[in-house]
Write a protein that holds these residues in place. Structure first.
Motif, PDB file in Angstrom:
ATOM      1  N   ILE A 246       2.113  13.789  16.174  1.00 56.85           N
ATOM      2  CA  ILE A 246       0.792  14.268  16.589  1.00 56.85           C
ATOM      3  C   ILE A 246       0.054  15.530  16.010  1.00 56.85           C
ATOM      4  CG2 ILE A 246       1.307  13.097  18.843  1.00 56.85           C
ATOM      5  CD1 ILE A 246       1.907  15.901  20.007  1.00 56.85           C
ATOM      6  N   LEU A 247       0.878  16.181  15.273  1.00 51.34           N
ATOM      7  CA  LEU A 247       0.532  17.579  14.612  1.00 51.34           C
ATOM      8  C   LEU A 247      -0.425  17.210  13.598  1.00 51.34           C
ATOM      9  CD1 LEU A 247       3.739  19.577  14.608  1.00 51.34           C
ATOM     10  CD2 LEU A 247       1.977  19.898  16.223  1.00 51.34           C
ATOM     11  N   TYR A 248      -0.551  15.869  13.038  1.00 48.61           N
ATOM     12  CA  TYR A 248      -1.206  15.260  11.925  1.00 48.61           C
ATOM     13  C   TYR A 248      -1.890  14.312  12.450  1.00 48.61           C
ATOM     14  CZ  TYR A 248       2.385  17.964   9.659  1.00 48.61           C
ATOM     15  OH  TYR A 248       3.284  18.845   9.079  1.00 48.61           O
ATOM     16  N   PRO A 249      -3.118  14.472  13.102  1.00 50.69           N
ATOM     17  CA  PRO A 249      -3.845  13.033  13.755  1.00 50.69           C
ATOM     18  C   PRO A 249      -4.527  12.314  12.558  1.00 50.69           C
ATOM     19  CG  PRO A 249      -4.822  15.417  14.303  1.00 50.69           C
ATOM     20  CD  PRO A 249      -3.534  15.709  13.663  1.00 50.69           C
ATOM     21  N   GLU A 250      -5.267  13.198  11.630  1.00 49.08           N
ATOM     22  CA  GLU A 250      -5.838  12.530  10.592  1.00 49.08           C
ATOM     23  C   GLU A 250      -4.794  11.490   9.756  1.00 49.08           C
ATOM     24  OE1 GLU A 250      -9.015  10.999   8.569  1.00 49.08           O
ATOM     25  OE2 GLU A 250      -8.886  12.756  10.304  1.00 49.08           O
ATOM     26  N   THR A 251      -3.647  11.905   9.711  1.00 53.11           N
ATOM     27  CA  THR A 251      -2.633  11.089   8.854  1.00 53.11           C
ATOM     28  C   THR A 251      -2.323   9.804   9.802  1.00 53.11           C
ATOM     29  OG1 THR A 251      -1.867  13.046   7.654  1.00 53.11           O
ATOM     30  CG2 THR A 251      -0.341  10.842   7.939  1.00 53.11           C
ATOM     31  N   VAL A 252      -2.161  10.192  10.895  1.00 53.33           N
ATOM     32  CA  VAL A 252      -2.015   8.928  12.010  1.00 53.33           C
ATOM     33  C   VAL A 252      -2.938   7.874  11.730  1.00 53.33           C
ATOM     34  CG1 VAL A 252      -1.645   8.419  14.366  1.00 53.33           C
ATOM     35  CG2 VAL A 252      -0.350  10.257  13.439  1.00 53.33           C
TER      36      VAL A 252
ATOM     37  N   ARG B 157       3.808 -11.312   3.034  1.00 50.42           N
ATOM     38  CA  ARG B 157       4.412 -10.073   3.516  1.00 50.42           C
ATOM     39  C   ARG B 157       3.570  -8.797   3.410  1.00 50.42           C
ATOM     40  NH1 ARG B 157      10.846  -9.863   2.429  1.00 50.42           N
ATOM     41  NH2 ARG B 157      10.592  -8.270   3.826  1.00 50.42           N
ATOM     42  N   THR B 158       3.620  -7.812   4.057  1.00 49.01           N
ATOM     43  CA  THR B 158       2.883  -6.604   3.852  1.00 49.01           C
ATOM     44  C   THR B 158       3.815  -5.534   3.929  1.00 49.01           C
ATOM     45  OG1 THR B 158       2.368  -6.296   6.201  1.00 49.01           O
ATOM     46  CG2 THR B 158       0.859  -7.496   4.916  1.00 49.01           C
ATOM     47  N   PHE B 159       3.689  -4.262   3.105  1.00 52.36           N
ATOM     48  CA  PHE B 159       4.530  -3.380   2.999  1.00 52.36           C
ATOM     49  C   PHE B 159       3.668  -1.858   2.920  1.00 52.36           C
ATOM     50  CE2 PHE B 159       6.552  -6.903   1.263  1.00 52.36           C
ATOM     51  CZ  PHE B 159       7.994  -6.747   1.614  1.00 52.36           C
ATOM     52  N   LEU B 160       4.070  -1.027   3.713  1.00 50.43           N
ATOM     53  CA  LEU B 160       3.332   0.088   3.624  1.00 50.43           C
ATOM     54  C   LEU B 160       4.348   1.180   3.233  1.00 50.43           C
ATOM     55  CD1 LEU B 160       0.836   2.303   4.182  1.00 50.43           C
ATOM     56  CD2 LEU B 160       1.553   2.322   6.587  1.00 50.43           C
ATOM     57  N   GLU B 161       4.258   2.024   2.311  1.00 49.94           N
ATOM     58  CA  GLU B 161       5.468   2.878   1.977  1.00 49.94           C
ATOM     59  C   GLU B 161       4.387   4.218   1.887  1.00 49.94           C
ATOM     60  OE1 GLU B 161       7.952   2.126  -1.244  1.00 49.94           O
ATOM     61  OE2 GLU B 161       8.462   0.181  -0.330  1.00 49.94           O
ATOM     62  N   PHE B 162       5.279   5.597   1.651  1.00 52.91           N
ATOM     63  CA  PHE B 162       4.632   6.896   1.682  1.00 52.91           C
ATOM     64  C   PHE B 162       5.225   7.611   0.543  1.00 52.91           C
ATOM     65  CE2 PHE B 162       5.186   5.525   6.048  1.00 52.91           C
ATOM     66  CZ  PHE B 162       3.895   5.475   6.614  1.00 52.91           C
ATOM     67  N   ASP B 163       4.127   8.200  -0.206  1.00 49.57           N
ATOM     68  CA  ASP B 163       4.451   9.016  -1.454  1.00 49.57           C
ATOM     69  C   ASP B 163       5.194   8.137  -2.394  1.00 49.57           C
ATOM     70  OD1 ASP B 163       5.293  11.709   0.935  1.00 49.57           O
ATOM     71  OD2 ASP B 163       3.191  11.474  -0.195  1.00 49.57           O
ATOM     72  N   GLY B 164       5.513   9.043  -3.275  1.00 46.39           N
ATOM     73  CA  GLY B 164       6.522   8.446  -4.324  1.00 46.39           C
ATOM     74  C   GLY B 164       5.729   8.281  -5.714  1.00 46.39           C
ATOM     75  N   GLY B 165       4.425   8.076  -5.787  1.00 46.80           N
ATOM     76  CA  GLY B 165       3.790   7.908  -6.959  1.00 46.80           C
ATOM     77  C   GLY B 165       3.924   6.456  -7.777  1.00 46.80           C
TER      78      GLY B 165
ATOM     79  N   ILE C 277      -2.884   6.028   8.600  1.00 43.85           N
ATOM     80  CA  ILE C 277      -1.695   5.105   8.784  1.00 43.85           C
ATOM     81  C   ILE C 277      -2.258   3.783   9.624  1.00 43.85           C
ATOM     82  CG2 ILE C 277       0.457   4.689   9.456  1.00 43.85           C
ATOM     83  CD1 ILE C 277       1.048   7.402   8.814  1.00 43.85           C
ATOM     84  N   GLY C 278      -2.741   4.097  10.619  1.00 40.46           N
ATOM     85  CA  GLY C 278      -3.363   2.924  11.449  1.00 40.46           C
ATOM     86  C   GLY C 278      -4.579   2.253  10.796  1.00 40.46           C
ATOM     87  N   SER C 279      -5.273   2.739   9.954  1.00 40.86           N
ATOM     88  CA  SER C 279      -6.446   1.955   9.323  1.00 40.86           C
ATOM     89  C   SER C 279      -5.684   1.059   8.238  1.00 40.86           C
ATOM     90  CB  SER C 279      -7.345   2.719   8.724  1.00 40.86           C
ATOM     91  OG  SER C 279      -8.086   3.601   9.635  1.00 40.86           O
ATOM     92  N   ALA C 280      -4.613   1.781   7.540  1.00 37.84           N
ATOM     93  CA  ALA C 280      -3.877   0.825   6.405  1.00 37.84           C
ATOM     94  C   ALA C 280      -3.262  -0.108   6.942  1.00 37.84           C
ATOM     95  CB  ALA C 280      -2.969   1.776   5.759  1.00 37.84           C
ATOM     96  N   LYS C 281      -2.544  -0.023   8.096  1.00 40.73           N
ATOM     97  CA  LYS C 281      -1.824  -1.088   8.882  1.00 40.73           C
ATOM     98  C   LYS C 281      -2.742  -2.190   9.187  1.00 40.73           C
ATOM     99  CE  LYS C 281       2.209   1.171  10.626  1.00 40.73           C
ATOM    100  NZ  LYS C 281       2.891   1.928  11.928  1.00 40.73           N
ATOM    101  N   ALA C 282      -3.977  -1.781   9.695  1.00 42.40           N
ATOM    102  CA  ALA C 282      -5.219  -2.926  10.133  1.00 42.40           C
ATOM    103  C   ALA C 282      -5.555  -3.639   8.823  1.00 42.40           C
ATOM    104  CB  ALA C 282      -6.114  -2.256  10.675  1.00 42.40           C
TER     105      ALA C 282
ATOM    106  N   HIS D 209       0.805  -1.063  -0.048  1.00 41.91           N
ATOM    107  CA  HIS D 209      -0.067   0.187  -0.136  1.00 41.91           C
ATOM    108  C   HIS D 209       0.738   1.288  -0.144  1.00 41.91           C
ATOM    109  CE1 HIS D 209      -3.463   2.564   0.610  1.00 41.91           C
ATOM    110  NE2 HIS D 209      -2.821   3.208   1.625  1.00 41.91           N
ATOM    111  N   LEU D 210       0.672   1.981  -1.044  1.00 42.06           N
ATOM    112  CA  LEU D 210       1.469   3.269  -0.956  1.00 42.06           C
ATOM    113  C   LEU D 210       0.451   4.461  -0.386  1.00 42.06           C
ATOM    114  CD1 LEU D 210       4.103   4.670  -2.074  1.00 42.06           C
ATOM    115  CD2 LEU D 210       2.898   4.821  -4.270  1.00 42.06           C
ATOM    116  N   MET D 211       0.871   5.351   0.441  1.00 33.23           N
ATOM    117  CA  MET D 211       0.061   6.264   1.052  1.00 33.23           C
ATOM    118  C   MET D 211       0.573   7.717   0.797  1.00 33.23           C
ATOM    119  SD  MET D 211      -1.130   6.805   4.982  1.00 33.23           S
ATOM    120  CE  MET D 211      -2.000   5.680   5.044  1.00 33.23           C
ATOM    121  N   THR D 212      -0.189   8.726   0.302  1.00 32.56           N
ATOM    122  CA  THR D 212       0.328   9.958   0.104  1.00 32.56           C
ATOM    123  C   THR D 212      -0.006  10.702   1.613  1.00 32.56           C
ATOM    124  OG1 THR D 212      -0.108   9.996  -2.174  1.00 32.56           O
ATOM    125  CG2 THR D 212       0.049  12.367  -1.039  1.00 32.56           C
TER     126      THR D 212
END
Length: 276
Positions: A53-59, A84-92, A62-67, A36-39
Motif C-alpha cells: 500500500i506504500l506504492y499505490p501507483e505500482t499497485v 497462458r499469461t505471465f507477469l514478472e518483475f524487473d530483471g531486464g 500491476i492491476g492494469s497489466a493483469k487486466a 509482461h515484464l514490469m519494472t
C-alpha cells in the motif's frame, strides 16, 4: 511450432504482435504464452502485502497489466487456443530469454517502435538484443499493419553458408500460408558482380530443396544490404522479411554485426530472424 511466446508491453505494435502470434498459433495449433515484464521501485516479489500500500501507483500498474494480460488470454481462448499469461518483475531483457528457455518456446513474436519514439520500447529492453541472442526464430512487428496469412516472403542472404535448417522455418510458414518466397542476394560494393554470377549460389542453395516450387531468385548490386532490400521492395510486394543470424560472430559472411538489427529497426514490415 508447438509453443509461441509473445512478450508485450501493451503498446500498439506489441498488440499487433499479439494478434499475429494468435493467428500463427491457430495456424499451427500451438500453445501461446503472453509475457509482461514490469519494472518496480522495490523488489516486489519480496514485498509483503502490508507494504504494497506504500506504492499505490505500482499497485495500479500491476492491476492494469493483469487486466491487459487477461484480455489477451481471452482473445486466444476465443480462437480455441491453449493460452497462458505471465507477469514478472524487473530483471531486464535476460528474463525474457530465460523465461523462453524454461518453457521451451520455439517461436517468439513481439513488437518494436524501431526508430520512432523510444527505441527500447519493448519492456524497457533492447529488441535488437533479443534478435541477436534468441535461439529460436523471432518475428518483430513494426508500424505497418501486418498482412496475414503472408503471401510474399523475402528471404535475404548471401547463400554462401549452409542455411538448410534455418530455411526450413521459412518454408514451413510459406507452405502454411501459401506464400511465394523471394530469394534475395544483395551484392555490396566489395562483392559487385554480374547478375548471373550472383544467381549461382542461389541456384546451388535451392538444389537442397527439390520440392520447393513457389519461389523466385533475385540479385541486386547495391552499396549496402538495407538499401538493396528497400530498392527490391519498391518493385515487389512483401509481407515478411526473413534473415539468418549467427550467435557467435554476428551475422553471416555478407552481413556486418548490425545488419539484421538495422533492418529490424528501420523496416516497416515484420522482420523474422533465425539463428544458425
Amino acid at each position: 511450432m508447438k509453443n509461441i511466446l509473445v512478450p508485450t508491453d501493451f503498446s500498439e505494435n506489441c498488440n499487433k504482435a499479439a494478434e499475429l502470434g494468435i493467428k500463427l498459433a491457430k495456424l499451427y495449433n500451438s500453445e501461446i504464452h503472453f509475457f509482461h515484464l514490469m519494472t518496480t521501485p522495490v523488489d516486489w516479489v519480496k514485498l509483503d502485502q502490508q507494504k504494497e500500500i506504500l506504492y499505490p501507483e505500482t499497485v495500479k500498474q500491476i492491476g492494469s497489466a493483469k487486466a491487459a494480460l487477461r484480455e489477451l488470454d481471452k482473445k486466444a481462448e476465443r480462437q480455441g487456443l491453449k493460452s497462458r499469461t505471465f507477469l514478472e518483475f524487473d530483471g531486464g531483457q535476460a528474463n525474457i530469454l530465460k523465461h523462453s528457455g524454461h518453457f521451451h518456446h520455439d517461436f517468439i513474436v513481439t513488437g518494436s517502435s524501431g526508430t520512432r519514439g523510444r527505441v527500447r520500447e519493448l519492456l524497457g529492453s533492447n529488441v535488437e538484443k533479443i534478435v541477436r541472442r534468441a535461439d529460436v526464430p523471432v518475428i518483430v512487428v513494426k508500424h505497418q499493419e501486418v498482412s496475414f496469412p503472408f503471401k510474399d516472403i523475402v528471404f535475404v542472404s548471401d547463400f554462401k553458408e549452409d542455411l538448410s535448417d534455418a530455411f526450413k522455418h521459412v518454408i514451413s510458414i510459406a507452405e502454411k500460408c501459401g506464400a511465394h518466397i523471394h530469394l534475395l542476394r544483395i551484392n555490396t560494393e566489395t562483392d559487385f558482380n554480374s547478375i548471373g554470377q550472383g544467381l549461382d549460389p542461389i541456384k546451388e542453395f535451392v538444389k537442397k530443396f527439390p520440392d520447393l516450387d513457389n519461389y523466385s531468385m533475385n540479385v541486386y548490386n547495391e552499396t549496402n544490404v538495407e538499401t538493396g532490400i528497400n530498392n527490391f521492395l519498391q518493385y515487389k510486394d512483401a509481407d515478411l522479411i526473413a534473415m539468418c543470424t549467427s550467435g557467435r560472430t554476428g551475422f553471416l559472411s555478407l552481413f556486418s554485426k548490425s545488419i539484421a538489427e538495422g533492418v529490424t529497426n528501420h523496416s516497416e514490415l515484420p522482420v523474422m530472424t533465425i539463428k544458425v
